[in-house]
Enzyme design. Structure first.
Site, PDB file in Angstrom:
ATOM      1  N   ASP A  19       0.821  -1.223   0.000  1.00 40.44           N
ATOM      2  CA  ASP A  19       0.000   0.000   0.000  1.00 40.44           C
ATOM      3  C   ASP A  19       0.851   1.268   0.000  1.00 40.44           C
ATOM      4  OD1 ASP A  19      -2.329  -1.422   0.053  1.00 40.44           O
ATOM      5  OD2 ASP A  19      -2.654  -1.213   2.215  1.00 40.44           O
ATOM      6  N   ARG A  99      -0.358   4.287  17.331  1.00 40.45           N
ATOM      7  CA  ARG A  99      -0.722   5.246  16.284  1.00 40.45           C
ATOM      8  C   ARG A  99      -0.553   6.715  16.693  1.00 40.45           C
ATOM      9  NH1 ARG A  99       0.017   0.915  13.808  1.00 40.45           N
ATOM     10  NH2 ARG A  99      -1.392   0.208  12.168  1.00 40.45           N
ATOM     11  N   ASP A 128      -7.578   2.964  12.505  1.00 39.00           N
ATOM     12  CA  ASP A 128      -6.271   3.633  12.451  1.00 39.00           C
ATOM     13  C   ASP A 128      -6.335   4.994  11.768  1.00 39.00           C
ATOM     14  OD1 ASP A 128      -5.010   1.629  13.872  1.00 39.00           O
ATOM     15  OD2 ASP A 128      -4.555   0.446  12.093  1.00 39.00           O
ATOM     16  N   SER A 180      -4.087  -9.464   7.510  1.00 39.33           N
ATOM     17  CA  SER A 180      -3.543  -8.145   7.775  1.00 39.33           C
ATOM     18  C   SER A 180      -2.933  -8.208   9.171  1.00 39.33           C
ATOM     19  CB  SER A 180      -4.658  -7.098   7.717  1.00 39.33           C
ATOM     20  OG  SER A 180      -4.206  -5.914   8.342  1.00 39.33           O
TER      21      SER A 180
HETATM   22  N1  ARG Z   1      -8.628  -3.787  15.575  1.00 38.59           N
HETATM   23  C1  ARG Z   1      -7.393  -3.340  16.109  1.00 38.59           C
HETATM   24  C2  ARG Z   1      -7.454  -1.875  16.432  1.00 38.59           C
HETATM   25  O1  ARG Z   1      -8.278  -1.188  15.906  1.00 38.59           O
HETATM   26  C3  ARG Z   1      -6.236  -3.696  15.234  1.00 38.59           C
HETATM   27  C4  ARG Z   1      -6.055  -2.881  13.994  1.00 38.59           C
HETATM   28  C5  ARG Z   1      -4.952  -3.452  13.182  1.00 38.59           C
HETATM   29  N2  ARG Z   1      -4.534  -2.555  12.161  1.00 38.59           N
HETATM   30  C6  ARG Z   1      -4.075  -2.972  11.003  1.00 38.59           C
HETATM   31  N3  ARG Z   1      -3.698  -2.059  10.167  1.00 38.59           N
HETATM   32  N4  ARG Z   1      -3.960  -4.235  10.701  1.00 38.59           N
HETATM   33  O2  ARG Z   1      -6.687  -1.392  17.216  1.00 38.59           O
END
Ligand code: ARG
Length: 403
Positions: A19, A99, A128, A180
């Protein structure tokens, strides 16, 4: 909003994956401007050194790689540990906690480079994007935010690969990417692919750092964790930096199958998602710390602090790290931690970390009060008066309503 403004320089949150590699080229084409890549190391555990060449080959003018692990552990993981932060009672917020730190550094870097925009590679369905943008909006509201994945025409992995090949963007497509996966010091988030069926047992290839239970040792392992003012300092008497201590507990816990979580989670954008997490260190540390607090904090303090756990966890999950409320909860917590010194003994066995003992110089457990043996100093006769007054409102109501 920002589309009318001319964009001259963009800082991109870059991971080197498909990406963000494609995004570099896409941004250059669309805005005809300089793109600078930024990658923060929050404990991904991967070798980030090849990223510089790759970023440049893709068209970025440069790449800044920064080791954020120490900051991440001290400023983000420590309060989360001390507040026992778990989203919906289970997820230790590994991704959610890193993040805001990455976004903060993106902002610092964008300002020092004189950039006018920050770009990220998050999709429009996840949490995110909110966490990145909330932080940027809080710290540098004048910056334009670009989220190519939300608007571009490359809607499948195949079209991204085709785009990359057409523009000679170096990518790694050696192994099929099924899940992912997002990894940091505090754990691994695994989603998508076969896991999208909530009834399907997580396949073996979702086990990354935690052993499957049929491969864990058949004998338990004991751990002694020393805390000083709420900070974990030693494992079995050996001192570690906070970062190394977390790395070590991930290893030891993972070996015993500790810290696997399989849950249906409520995302901020309103959808439910099936998530698998591996968080051995987070699970062990939160359990141990909570237990030690039960020994050294009084009842009202403990109960009040427990109420803040849920609020803090929500704020982190929702991307509201840079809020007054989050800051205030951490300040409250800092006072409580002055007393949290002591040792917790745990037993790791077949996926469980069980507290089996605790001790502290600040212990509020007084044997002469708690014991049922001969040396009991508790004055049982004073309980009668206590109960009379404590239950007086109930007694009055009972009398009046009986009439
Ligand atoms: N569901 C989790 C959260 O919102 C994990 C997110 C994982 N992010 C990713 N880009 N794979 O914190």
């Amino acid at each position: 909003m920002g589309s009318h403004k001319q964009i001259k320089k963009i800082v991109l949150a870059y991971s080197g994956g498909l990406d963000t590699s494609v995004i570099v080229k896409w941004l250059i084409d669309k805005y005809s401007c300089e793109v600078i890549a930024y990658c923060g190391d929050v404990g991904q555990g991967a070798d980030l050194s090849p990223l510089e060449e790759r970023a440049k080959k893709t068209g970025a003018s440069k790449l800044l790689i920064e080791d954020l692990r120490e900051d991440f552990a001290q400023e983000y993981l420590l309060p989360a540990l001390q507040l026992h932060a778990l989203y919906e009672g289970q997820y230790d917020l590994a991704t959610a906690l890193n993040r805001p730190l990455i976004a903060k550094r993106l902002v610092d870097f964008a300002l020092s480079e004189g950039a006018d925009a920050i770009a990220h590679g998050c999709t429009g369905k996840g949490n995110d994007q909110v966490r990145f943008e909330a932080t940027i909006n809080a710290l540098a509201p004048q910056l334009t935010i670009l989220a190519p994945v939300r608007e571009w025409e490359l809607t499948s992995r195949e079209s991204e690969i085709a785009y990359a090949e057409k523009h000679n963007i170096p990518i790694e497509i050696s192994h099929e990417k099924i899940y992912s996966i997002d990894k940091c010091l505090w754990g691994i988030s695994i989603e998508c692919g076969p896991l999208e069926d909530p009834y399907l047992e997580p396949p073996r290839n979702t086990y990354i750092t935690v052993k499957h239970l049929d491969e864990t040792p058949d004998t338990p392992e004991y751990l002694e964790l020393d805390f000083e003012k709420g900070v974990p300092q030693r494992i079995n008497g050996k001192a570690y930096s906070l970062v190394d201590l977390i790395v070590e507990l991930n290893k030891v816990g993972g070996n015993h199958g500790v810290g696997r979580i399989d849950m249906i989670e409520n995302r901020l954008v309103g959808i439910k998602s099936r998530e698998v997490y591996e968080t051995p260190a987070g699970s062990i540390l939160i359990k141990a710390h909570r237990d030690l607090e039960s020994l050294v904090l009084d009842r009202e303090m403990l109960h009040y602090k427990e109420n803040l756990t849920n609020k803090f966890s929500e704020l982190v999950y929702y991307g509201l790290w840079f809020s007054t409320l989050r800051e205030s909860i951490v300040a409250f917590n800092d006072v409580a931690q002055q007393y949290v010194t002591g040792t917790v003994r745990l037993k790791l066995f077949k996926g469980q970390a069980t507290v089996v003992g605790r001790k502290s110089k600040n212990s509020l457990y007084l044997d002469e009060l708690s014991t049922y043996a001969e040396h009991d100093k508790f004055d049982q006769s004073s309980s009668k008066g206590f109960i009379d007054l404590w239950t007086l409102p109930l007694k009055v109501a009972g009398q009046v309503r009986k009439k």
